[in-house]
Enzyme design. Structure first.
Site, PDB file in Angstrom:
ATOM      1  N   ARG A 194      -9.580 -35.943  31.495  1.00 29.45           N
ATOM      2  CA  ARG A 194     -10.143 -35.682  30.157  1.00 29.45           C
ATOM      3  C   ARG A 194     -11.247 -34.629  30.182  1.00 29.45           C
ATOM      4  O   ARG A 194     -12.093 -34.591  29.290  1.00 29.45           O
ATOM      5  CB  ARG A 194     -10.651 -36.972  29.501  1.00 29.45           C
ATOM      6  CG  ARG A 194      -9.580 -38.025  29.311  1.00 29.45           C
ATOM      7  CD  ARG A 194      -9.975 -39.100  28.319  1.00 29.45           C
ATOM      8  NE  ARG A 194      -8.982 -40.169  28.295  1.00 29.45           N
ATOM      9  CZ  ARG A 194      -9.081 -41.290  28.989  1.00 29.45           C
ATOM     10  NH1 ARG A 194     -10.119 -41.493  29.780  1.00 29.45           N
ATOM     11  NH2 ARG A 194      -8.142 -42.209  28.910  1.00 29.45           N
ATOM     12  N   LYS A 216      -9.997 -20.576  24.072  1.00 26.39           N
ATOM     13  CA  LYS A 216      -8.630 -20.951  23.677  1.00 26.39           C
ATOM     14  C   LYS A 216      -7.796 -21.104  24.941  1.00 26.39           C
ATOM     15  O   LYS A 216      -7.690 -20.175  25.742  1.00 26.39           O
ATOM     16  CB  LYS A 216      -8.004 -19.872  22.787  1.00 26.39           C
ATOM     17  CG  LYS A 216      -8.392 -19.987  21.335  1.00 26.39           C
ATOM     18  CD  LYS A 216      -7.438 -19.152  20.493  1.00 26.39           C
ATOM     19  CE  LYS A 216      -7.814 -19.178  19.035  1.00 26.39           C
ATOM     20  NZ  LYS A 216      -6.893 -18.348  18.229  1.00 26.39           N
ATOM     21  N   GLU A 258      -5.442  -4.897  22.707  1.00 26.06           N
ATOM     22  CA  GLU A 258      -6.454  -5.815  22.152  1.00 26.06           C
ATOM     23  C   GLU A 258      -7.778  -5.082  21.884  1.00 26.06           C
ATOM     24  O   GLU A 258      -8.521  -5.444  20.978  1.00 26.06           O
ATOM     25  CB  GLU A 258      -6.694  -7.004  23.099  1.00 26.06           C
ATOM     26  CG  GLU A 258      -5.486  -7.883  23.361  1.00 26.06           C
ATOM     27  CD  GLU A 258      -5.099  -8.806  22.197  1.00 26.06           C
ATOM     28  OE1 GLU A 258      -5.778  -8.789  21.158  1.00 26.06           O
ATOM     29  OE2 GLU A 258      -4.081  -9.526  22.342  1.00 26.06           O
ATOM     30  N   LYS A 300     -15.903 -10.185  20.598  1.00 24.98           N
ATOM     31  CA  LYS A 300     -15.263 -11.498  20.724  1.00 24.98           C
ATOM     32  C   LYS A 300     -16.309 -12.613  20.723  1.00 24.98           C
ATOM     33  O   LYS A 300     -16.154 -13.632  20.047  1.00 24.98           O
ATOM     34  CB  LYS A 300     -14.447 -11.538  22.016  1.00 24.98           C
ATOM     35  CG  LYS A 300     -13.761 -12.874  22.287  1.00 24.98           C
ATOM     36  CD  LYS A 300     -12.367 -12.962  21.717  1.00 24.98           C
ATOM     37  CE  LYS A 300     -11.711 -14.297  21.932  1.00 24.98           C
ATOM     38  NZ  LYS A 300     -10.434 -14.231  22.610  1.00 24.98           N
ATOM     39  N   GLU A 310     -11.744 -21.727  14.933  1.00 23.57           N
ATOM     40  CA  GLU A 310     -10.859 -20.955  14.069  1.00 23.57           C
ATOM     41  C   GLU A 310     -10.708 -21.571  12.688  1.00 23.57           C
ATOM     42  O   GLU A 310      -9.604 -21.855  12.213  1.00 23.57           O
ATOM     43  CB  GLU A 310      -9.481 -20.760  14.744  1.00 23.57           C
ATOM     44  CG  GLU A 310      -8.689 -19.631  14.091  1.00 23.57           C
ATOM     45  CD  GLU A 310      -7.563 -19.120  14.979  1.00 23.57           C
ATOM     46  OE1 GLU A 310      -7.821 -18.787  16.139  1.00 23.57           O
ATOM     47  OE2 GLU A 310      -6.432 -19.047  14.476  1.00 23.57           O
ATOM     48  N   ARG A 314     -12.397 -16.495  12.982  1.00 28.19           N
ATOM     49  CA  ARG A 314     -11.809 -16.263  14.296  1.00 28.19           C
ATOM     50  C   ARG A 314     -10.334 -15.862  14.213  1.00 28.19           C
ATOM     51  O   ARG A 314      -9.823 -15.165  15.089  1.00 28.19           O
ATOM     52  CB  ARG A 314     -11.954 -17.514  15.174  1.00 28.19           C
ATOM     53  CG  ARG A 314     -11.421 -17.287  16.561  1.00 28.19           C
ATOM     54  CD  ARG A 314     -11.832 -18.373  17.535  1.00 28.19           C
ATOM     55  NE  ARG A 314     -11.284 -18.058  18.845  1.00 28.19           N
ATOM     56  CZ  ARG A 314     -11.603 -18.686  19.963  1.00 28.19           C
ATOM     57  NH1 ARG A 314     -12.487 -19.650  19.935  1.00 28.19           N
ATOM     58  NH2 ARG A 314     -11.061 -18.340  21.113  1.00 28.19           N
ATOM     59  N   ASN A 318      -6.541 -12.302  15.531  1.00 25.51           N
ATOM     60  CA  ASN A 318      -5.093 -12.342  15.749  1.00 25.51           C
ATOM     61  C   ASN A 318      -4.352 -11.266  14.964  1.00 25.51           C
ATOM     62  O   ASN A 318      -3.163 -11.423  14.675  1.00 25.51           O
ATOM     63  CB  ASN A 318      -4.554 -13.727  15.388  1.00 25.51           C
ATOM     64  CG  ASN A 318      -4.846 -14.737  16.482  1.00 25.51           C
ATOM     65  OD1 ASN A 318      -4.672 -14.445  17.656  1.00 25.51           O
ATOM     66  ND2 ASN A 318      -5.306 -15.909  16.101  1.00 25.51           N
ATOM     67  N   HIS A 321      -0.779 -10.497  15.773  1.00 29.80           N
ATOM     68  CA  HIS A 321      -0.292 -11.530  16.693  1.00 29.80           C
ATOM     69  C   HIS A 321       0.836 -12.378  16.101  1.00 29.80           C
ATOM     70  O   HIS A 321       1.659 -12.889  16.837  1.00 29.80           O
ATOM     71  CB  HIS A 321      -1.446 -12.450  17.132  1.00 29.80           C
ATOM     72  CG  HIS A 321      -2.320 -11.836  18.194  1.00 29.80           C
ATOM     73  ND1 HIS A 321      -2.976 -10.640  18.013  1.00 29.80           N
ATOM     74  CD2 HIS A 321      -2.639 -12.243  19.455  1.00 29.80           C
ATOM     75  CE1 HIS A 321      -3.673 -10.357  19.100  1.00 29.80           C
ATOM     76  NE2 HIS A 321      -3.486 -11.309  19.995  1.00 29.80           N
ATOM     77  N   HIS A 325       3.812 -12.596  18.294  1.00 27.16           N
ATOM     78  CA  HIS A 325       4.309 -13.851  18.876  1.00 27.16           C
ATOM     79  C   HIS A 325       5.785 -14.040  18.547  1.00 27.16           C
ATOM     80  O   HIS A 325       6.555 -14.545  19.371  1.00 27.16           O
ATOM     81  CB  HIS A 325       3.511 -15.048  18.348  1.00 27.16           C
ATOM     82  CG  HIS A 325       2.144 -15.161  18.955  1.00 27.16           C
ATOM     83  ND1 HIS A 325       1.204 -16.059  18.515  1.00 27.16           N
ATOM     84  CD2 HIS A 325       1.557 -14.498  19.984  1.00 27.16           C
ATOM     85  CE1 HIS A 325       0.098 -15.943  19.230  1.00 27.16           C
ATOM     86  NE2 HIS A 325       0.291 -14.999  20.125  1.00 27.16           N
ATOM     87  N   HIS A 338       2.324  -9.373  26.525  1.00 30.43           N
ATOM     88  CA  HIS A 338       1.695  -9.833  25.280  1.00 30.43           C
ATOM     89  C   HIS A 338       1.134  -8.662  24.466  1.00 30.43           C
ATOM     90  O   HIS A 338       1.380  -8.541  23.262  1.00 30.43           O
ATOM     91  CB  HIS A 338       0.585 -10.834  25.629  1.00 30.43           C
ATOM     92  CG  HIS A 338      -0.233 -11.286  24.458  1.00 30.43           C
ATOM     93  ND1 HIS A 338       0.303 -12.005  23.410  1.00 30.43           N
ATOM     94  CD2 HIS A 338      -1.556 -11.105  24.158  1.00 30.43           C
ATOM     95  CE1 HIS A 338      -0.654 -12.254  22.521  1.00 30.43           C
ATOM     96  NE2 HIS A 338      -1.783 -11.725  22.959  1.00 30.43           N
TER      97      HIS A 338
END
Lengths: 437, 437
Positions: A194, A216, A258, A300, A310, A314, A318, A321, A325, A338
């Site tokens: 955990r 992330k 990016e 960032k 987010e 935030r 993206n 993205h 994606h 990517h």
């Protein structure tokens, strides 16, 4: 590294001395330095917590500032209260053991890396972790390289190794590699017992300017990117820019996608700097590269500090993205890098913004040009159809109550919105314009 | 349900009205009630945040208090700042749709349950979620039943279902079942899209008195229990005590093992109440059961409020669990129920505490007697050897820098310690006393 380069300050009111700072480490005074530096961190985190606040996400121009670049580490703070952490940026940082060692908790370290990076840097990292430090033992797990291995089966190998080696809660996981390794190691650290401590040592431009910062973490599902994961912050991010010397050109370009993003969504001045310096970046000019990384990390860090989970702001990171994606998922993980998919996705998002009447044509052109100059794709692969885009975009994490929200540019260069309030026709037109069927 | 039962207040200074309270819901005033209740929650959370603070973990006796039990829901708050949530306890709560509906976020709900519970309560839960509420659509995923399915493969079925059904971030996962379902659904909710809302509807004593409260989620690894997971809090816990009517006797007894635990570690008065009421509990007397659940939840809520991430105090809730987990892992998941393994583990921990000279013999006897009375095992299965215990206990989550820390009783009944500072000889002696080889 003794030459100078242009260092335009961020246009908003942050004192450069509080956002990033340089420190010299003298191995003769290691212990003393460690104590002093820890105290300094704390104080600086507190100071920057106010200085970094910023109420909007747009950028305007201010005069350029000249600043001499030195090989000492630059430090950018990610301000998240008691989970704040520093990003160290500089040449030769893996030769400064104290930087890493001060962030190790417990006596056991698990380095998670891949088959490409391990032969290059694993020994160096182990040396840095154990140099004059018999208190720590290091194990490593070497995963296969590539986005297509960013899955649960591969992640289980990290858990297997940690459990078989009897790592306890007071252990530290170290991610050594690109974005895939960082995301997987981070998620493993978040979920193992955990939650254990972890450190990011990104070795690609992509990871250094983006994915290693902000917490992330996660893995892909066959139906979509990063659908399983956690928000989980590292103890520090250590960016040794020398690791870029071994990076393939294609990976380098992918990361620059990016960098371009930060300019488009919130930092017009940085975008202009990139337009002038893209050749230097592609030629791996160390000063240009260090500046691009630092400025990207500052952008960032600021966004993450304001909106860690987010809630809205935030999501603007993206840009491109959601389209990207869909390309990665539809084309198959690992076919394109990517950043390549995101580059094509960015052109599509910018095209759609223009169709909505939200930006000038000049921004469309400049976006296209800078990505072309970076040798990145500006159209999706031919295999992608309108239906594939629609299908994969529908399971994007930014869908809320069935509504697909997108990051689109709006206003002058450096301004964007994150919204579900757009004319669906514009999206359809963009998809049709970029797909053959 | 109109009879009365003995309700001794917790011995520390908490006004019962702020820790637990009753509310009547009149369907005619549903909307109005909802608003009022929300405001009331907020105010109560604020009030209890101070009242619940407590600086030690021991218990002393105070006079018993009589209180009439009514079928209206009792509410115990888990105070975790902006992540606080209510535990509703009562008969017939699944017939009160507003209780569930007020905690659903978004329009999509995924009920995670198993093959045993689904035929009994799934329809009822779906009805409660959708009653006079066309705004929400419900899907379900039915997992195989049992601890041996608490693994990554089974967890992936939840992700598969959510992704295939295109659940977005504004979704709610509902755990309907015992501890295994709660832990798995909770971890799925924690990791799906990096976190969606979730609700616990525990249907076993074990889950109602312990595992559904406090946000510990996770799955097992073949080498150990709960080694992969997250701390992730639900929106609410809804305990409909009527669901216990279908619980097998063995499951019932297993849950009572955790009830005994609260008495031993921090609530002597509750332990004494159990000694007097164990027969009533085994006979499923609704008043006795409701009281045992409420008192257990109060104890758990208080500990979790003070130490959410298990810095120390929370670990005390694991009395007997380090021995118990070794039994579960060594004997094979699902051979014994969790509470059965914990019961034998508790006897071992108490035996060890006595060998260390930390408790009177009377506590050893009373522990043994009450667990015997609850028809729970008081020795580990014969298959367990000293070496097996040592091997499995070495990968317990409470190991720190190689040192195994244990929860042991110390002092008068209701007092314990969480420590690695004990004579290893006592541990060896206990293991040898309880194992044939």
């Amino acid at each position: 590294m003794a030459t100078s380069t242009t260092h335009p300050p961020l246009q908003f009111s942050i004192k450069p001395s509080t956002v990033s700072r340089s420190e010299t480490f003298d191995p003769r005074f290691l212990n003393k330095k460690l104590t002093l530096t820890s105290a300094k961190f704390k104080s600086n985190h507190l100071k920057t917590s106010c200085a970094l606040k910023r109420s909007n996400i747009s950028s305007t121009s201010t005069p350029l500032m000249e600043k001499k670049y030195s090989p000492e580490p630059t430090i950018v703070d990610v301000d998240l209260g008691n989970r704040s952490y520093p990003i160290y940026i500089g040449s030769g940082l893996l030769n400064q053991p104290d930087l890493l060692q001060r962030h190790v908790h417990g006596k056991r370290v698990l380095v998670v890396t891949n088959t490409t990076v391990a032969p290059l840097y694993l020994d160096k990292v182990i040396s840095a972790l154990t140099y004059e430090n018999s208190n720590v033992s290091v194990e490593s797990v070497i995963l296969p390289d590539g986005e297509k291995y960013k899955d649960m089966d591969t992640l289980m190998k990290v858990f297997d190794k940690a459990i078989e080696s009897r790592f306890d809660r007071r252990s530290t996981f170290v991610a050594l590699g690109g974005g895939v390794i960082g995301d997987m190691c981070g998620f493993a650290a978040a979920a193992y017992l955990r939650g254990v401590n972890f450190i990011q040592i990104p070795t690609t431009v992509m990871a250094q300017v983006d994915s290693s910062v902000g917490g992330k973490t996660g893995i892909n599902h066959t139906l979509g990117k990063n659908l399983i994961g956690a928000f989980y912050q590292p103890q520090c991010v250590l960016i040794d820019t020398d690791t870029l010397n071994t990076l393939p050109d294609r990976e380098l370009a992918s990361g620059l996608g990016e960098v371009v993003k930060y300019g488009l969504i919130r930092d017009a001045e940085f975008f202009e700097w990139q337009e002038k310096n893209m050749e230097a970046l592609l030629a791996r000019d160390p000063n240009a590269m260090a500046y691009a990384i630092k400025r990207s990390c500052e952008n960032k860090a600021e966004v993450v500090s304001l909106d860690e989970k987010e809630g809205g702001l935030r999501a603007t990171l993206n840009l491109g993205h959601t389209f990207g994606h869909a390309i990665e998922t539809g084309f198959g993980y690992g076919q394109w890098l990517h950043g390549e998919a995101v580059a094509a996705g960015t052109v599509m998002a910018v095209d759609m913004s223009y169709r909505l009447g939200w930006i000038d044509e000049s921004i469309v052109k400049r976006t296209y040009n800078i990505l072309e100059q970076a040798k990145l794709p500006t159209t999706p692969p031919e295999i992608m159809t309108v239906d594939m885009f629609k299908s994969y975009m529908a399971i994007d994490k930014k869908v809320a109550d069935g509504l697909l929200r997108l990051i689109l540019l709006k206003g002058p260069l450096g301004n964007c919105v994150f919204t579900g309030d757009y004319d669906r026709k514009a999206l359809d037109e963009t998809l049709r314009a970029f797909c053959k069927s």
